[in-house]
Each structure stands twice: as C-alpha cells, then as structure tokens.
Design a protein around this motif. Structure first.
Motif, short mmCIF file in Angstrom:
data_model
loop_
_atom_site.label_atom_id
_atom_site.label_comp_id
_atom_site.label_asym_id
_atom_site.label_seq_id
_atom_site.Cartn_x
_atom_site.Cartn_y
_atom_site.Cartn_z
N CYS A 1 0.83 -1.20 0.00
CA CYS A 1 0.00 0.00 0.00
C CYS A 1 0.86 1.25 0.00
O CYS A 1 0.61 2.21 -0.74
N ALA A 2 1.93 1.24 0.81
CA ALA A 2 2.79 2.42 0.92
C ALA A 2 3.46 2.73 -0.42
O ALA A 2 3.58 3.89 -0.81
N VAL B 1 -7.06 -3.24 0.27
CA VAL B 1 -7.70 -4.53 0.00
C VAL B 1 -7.49 -4.82 -1.47
O VAL B 1 -8.01 -4.09 -2.33
N PRO B 2 -6.73 -5.85 -1.82
CA PRO B 2 -6.47 -6.14 -3.24
C PRO B 2 -7.75 -6.40 -4.01
O PRO B 2 -8.75 -6.85 -3.45
N ALA B 3 -7.70 -6.16 -5.30
CA ALA B 3 -8.88 -6.34 -6.14
C ALA B 3 -9.38 -7.78 -6.15
O ALA B 3 -10.58 -8.02 -6.29
N HIS C 1 -18.78 -5.32 -6.64
CA HIS C 1 -19.80 -5.18 -5.59
C HIS C 1 -19.10 -5.16 -4.23
O HIS C 1 -18.31 -6.06 -3.92
N LEU C 2 -19.43 -4.15 -3.43
CA LEU C 2 -18.77 -3.97 -2.14
C LEU C 2 -19.79 -3.63 -1.06
O LEU C 2 -20.84 -3.04 -1.34
N ARG C 3 -19.44 -3.98 0.18
CA ARG C 3 -20.15 -3.50 1.36
C ARG C 3 -19.11 -2.97 2.32
O ARG C 3 -18.04 -3.56 2.48
N CYS C 4 -19.40 -1.83 2.93
CA CYS C 4 -18.41 -1.25 3.82
C CYS C 4 -19.07 -0.40 4.89
O CYS C 4 -20.26 -0.05 4.79
N THR C 5 -18.30 -0.08 5.91
CA THR C 5 -18.70 0.91 6.90
C THR C 5 -17.71 2.07 6.82
O THR C 5 -16.55 1.87 6.46
N GLY C 6 -18.19 3.25 7.14
CA GLY C 6 -17.31 4.41 7.13
C GLY C 6 -17.24 5.08 5.77
O GLY C 6 -17.52 4.47 4.74
N PRO C 7 -16.84 6.36 5.73
CA PRO C 7 -16.90 7.16 4.51
C PRO C 7 -15.61 7.24 3.70
O PRO C 7 -15.57 7.91 2.68
N GLY C 8 -14.54 6.56 4.10
CA GLY C 8 -13.25 6.83 3.49
C GLY C 8 -12.87 5.97 2.30
O GLY C 8 -11.73 6.02 1.84
N LEU C 9 -13.79 5.17 1.78
CA LEU C 9 -13.44 4.18 0.76
C LEU C 9 -13.00 4.84 -0.55
O LEU C 9 -13.65 5.76 -1.05
N GLY C 10 -11.89 4.35 -1.10
CA GLY C 10 -11.41 4.81 -2.39
C GLY C 10 -10.99 3.63 -3.26
O GLY C 10 -10.79 2.52 -2.77
N MET C 11 -10.88 3.88 -4.55
CA MET C 11 -10.50 2.85 -5.52
C MET C 11 -9.16 3.22 -6.13
O MET C 11 -8.95 4.35 -6.58
N LEU C 12 -8.23 2.27 -6.17
CA LEU C 12 -6.94 2.46 -6.82
C LEU C 12 -7.00 1.80 -8.20
O LEU C 12 -7.18 0.58 -8.30
N VAL D 1 -6.34 -2.08 -8.93
CA VAL D 1 -5.32 -2.47 -7.95
C VAL D 1 -6.00 -2.95 -6.67
O VAL D 1 -5.64 -3.98 -6.10
N GLY D 2 -6.98 -2.20 -6.21
CA GLY D 2 -7.68 -2.57 -4.99
C GLY D 2 -8.47 -1.41 -4.44
O GLY D 2 -8.68 -0.39 -5.12
N PHE D 3 -8.88 -1.56 -3.20
CA PHE D 3 -9.70 -0.55 -2.55
C PHE D 3 -9.00 -0.08 -1.28
O PHE D 3 -8.61 -0.89 -0.43
N ASP D 4 -8.85 1.23 -1.18
CA ASP D 4 -8.16 1.89 -0.08
C ASP D 4 -9.21 2.34 0.94
O ASP D 4 -10.14 3.07 0.59
N THR D 5 -9.08 1.89 2.16
CA THR D 5 -10.09 2.22 3.17
C THR D 5 -9.92 3.63 3.73
O THR D 5 -10.79 4.10 4.47
N GLY D 6 -8.83 4.31 3.40
CA GLY D 6 -8.67 5.70 3.79
C GLY D 6 -8.59 5.93 5.29
O GLY D 6 -8.75 7.05 5.76
N GLY D 7 -8.36 4.89 6.06
CA GLY D 7 -8.23 5.04 7.50
C GLY D 7 -9.53 5.04 8.26
O GLY D 7 -9.53 4.94 9.49
#
Length: 361
Positions: free
Chosen positions: A6-7, A23-25, A54-65, A126-132
């Motif tokens: 990720c870094a 989270v890898p694709a 298709h995704l399910r998540c909690t929190g507002p920080g989700l991003g796509m790489l 690449v995957g999905f970045d939870t943004g913390g």
C-alpha cells in the motif's frame, strides 16, 4: 506485506490520502461480476464492458486504486442504490474516492460498473483503499442465475447515455462518455431477472468481418475465447462462468459493407454456436435480430437478408434450445444510429418474455 504494498502505491500517486489498508482487487471482500483476467500482485485486468465490483463497507473513506491506460475509461459508481455518478479515469495509477464526504458511519453498499467499450481503453483495478476510516465487509452473495450476452457496440451500450450538457467530440456528442454498459439491454435485462451479467462484446466486430469489412481481426469467434479481447495470451476458462442463457447480437457489422456471402456467414455462425454450446451445454441461446440493420428505401434489403441468414443458422443447428429473438429496428438519433438508453429499455422489453418463458424465471 499488505501495508508495504500500500505504501509503495500511495507514494506513486500525487495528492493521495494516507492508506491504513489496501484490500487487493482479487480479495474475497470484492465480488466481481463480468469477464476479467488476473494481474500481478492481486490486481484485476479489465477490458470488457459491464465489469462490476460489488462492495459492502462501513465508514466514509473508501477509495479505488485504478491503473488506467488512458483518460477514456469510465465507470458508474452507485452508493446505497442511489443515482449513479459517472467517474472518468486519468492515465496511470490514481486514487478515486467512492463514498461522498458526508457518508455516515453505518453500512453502505457500493457498486462500480465499467461503462467503457473494450477498444476505448483498458485498466487494472489495484484494490480498494479504506482511507483510514472505512472497513470492508463481506460482499453481497452472487445470484444463482447467470446470463451471457455476446455482441458488438450495441451489446456494449454504445451511445446509451446521451446527455445534453456533454460537449461535442468529433462526429458524435462525447462519444466515449456516452457509452454505458449499465444501460445496455443485456445489463438491464439481467438486473430485471436477478441474474449476473457477462457482456462479452466488442464494438465494430462481427461474425466474419468488422465494420470496415476486415476479416483478419479478432471478430466474435476469436474474442469470445479470451479474457481480454485484444490479448490472445489470456484464454478464458469457460467453466468459471456457465450461463443459463446466452443472447447473441451479431451481424450488424458483417452487413455494414454490403451483404456478405450466405454460405460463408451461416457456416461461420454455426461453427461459432457449436463452440458456445460446448461451453454451455444446457443453456438457452437466443440469436437477436439487429436493431440497427434495416431495409432502407432504395437500398438492398439488408434486414430481410440478415434475418433470413439467422433463420438458416437456427435451422442448421436443429437445437431445441436455440431460437431467433425478434428485435425491432430502432433509429437512434440523426447523427448516430446506435440505440439510445430509452431504446435499450425497449429492446429489453422485447426479449424479456422469451427469456422468462424459456428459463421459467
């Protein structure tokens, strides 16, 4: 290992927020709908239209790489079943926020659909970045029902999303932006029937020749066998997606440069159908009439001839689960003969009873 990867990715992208988790694709937390190919390091390679995450998540920080080949890759992003937002790529690796800043801390559903046709660009998720602040949950289960649609630009949804405020780009209003696989007849019908959808389609291609009359290219019998239509090294594994029914919308481009030879066309179509039947031995297969090809005044009767060719293909196959699917002619708009989004809905209306009766859905 995951945090290190990720870094590295984040450092390569300017103005990207910090990443607590990537989270890898290819993670089981991401449900993939559509035909794709595996990439390196958990990436997913995408070329066909309609590929959906298709995704399910909690929190507002989700991003796509996303690592895109150009700026012509477009996606529809839908949150909690709301209005789809059109997302445009930039060339190379970048991060795209998926949830609005005011998204609450509760559970959210996110659907990301690739709008774009295969020839307009490719990309790697690449995957999905939870943004913390986001956290991915197990995705919604895949439907038991499966549909496959094979075709050309109509099946891709070219010109299905025409917007009055889109700027002109060449001959047609915002050509690449107006393609929207999510508004294509096959995608619409699949959602109505509660089925997964695979769009194995490529604009400008046919059974024996493309829209320019070229036979020595990847027409449908060739790209059908591939996970990525322009990469012959990535062979599709048909056992990974066995459809209950197949809709095939081909012939428009074969007839774009005049009427092709009947024997050549019919024999090639029959050979192609035998390959499809090999991969889906129990599926219903519907040969769709062209919504574009028409018997124009003063011109050879192309639609009548194409329909006769398709009827001959059905006769030669002599398979009780292969049938002709009548589709009306739709004019599109004066500067573009592709069906509009409203016309795609009408095509879905026309073929829906055939699918329902055949499948008992």
């Amino acid at each position: 290992m995951l945090k290190n990867a990720c870094a590295v990715l984040i450092a390569a992208v300017a103005a990207m927020t910090s990443c607590a988790e990537l989270v890898p694709a290819d993670s089981p937390l991401v449900r993939i709908e559509g035909r794709t190919a595996p990439g390196q390091g958990g990436r997913i390679r995408i070329a066909y239209p309609g590929v959906t995450f298709h995704l399910r998540c909690t929190g507002p920080g989700l991003g796509m790489l996303l690592d895109a080949s150009n700026a012509q890759n477009f996606f529809d992003v839908t949150v909690d079943g709301g209005q789809a937002v059109r997302l445009r790529s930039v060339p190379g690796l970048s991060r795209y926020p998926l949830l609005p800043a005011d998204a609450g801390p509760g559970e959210h559903s996110v659907e990301v659909v690739r709008r774009t046709e295969s020839w307009q660009g490719t990309c790697e998720l690449v995957g999905f970045d939870t943004g913390g602040s986001a956290h991915l949950l197990p995705p919604p289960p895949a439907p038991a029902r499966r549909l496959l649609f094979i075709g050309d630009s109509v099946t891709c949804g070219e010109f299905a999303d025409v917007r009055g405020d889109d700027p002109l780009n060449g001959k047609t209003p915002n050509f690449e932006q107006s393609t929207d696989a999510a508004k294509s007849y096959g995608f619409v019908l699949s959602r109505r029937l509660g089925a997964d959808c695979n769009l194995v389609s490529y604009g400008g291609r046919g059974i024996i020749r493309d829209w320019q009359g070229i036979s020595a290219t990847n027409n449908a019998p060739q790209f059908y066998e591939l996970s990525l239509p322009d990469d012959p090294s990535v062979i599709w594994k048909p056992e990974s997606y066995v459809p209950d029914a197949v809709g095939i919308g081909l012939g428009t481009n074969d007839f774009s440069r005049g009427i092709p030879d009947q024997t050549l066309f019919v024999n090639a179509y029959v050979q192609f159908l035998r390959i499809v039947r090999r991969d889906a031995p129990q599926a219903w297969i519907f040969l769709l009439e062209s919504p574009i090809v028409n018997d124009d005044p003063g011109q050879p009767p192309r639609r009548s001839v194409l329909d006769a060719y398709l009827s001959e293909v059905v006769k030669v196959m002599n398979d009780p689960r292969i049938a002709l699917a009548p589709v009306s002619h739709y004019p599109g708009v004066p500067h573009n003969g592709h069906p509009t989004g409203a016309e795609h809905l009408k095509i879905a209306d026309e073929i829906e009873p055939l699918f329902r009766r055949a499948l008992g859905w």
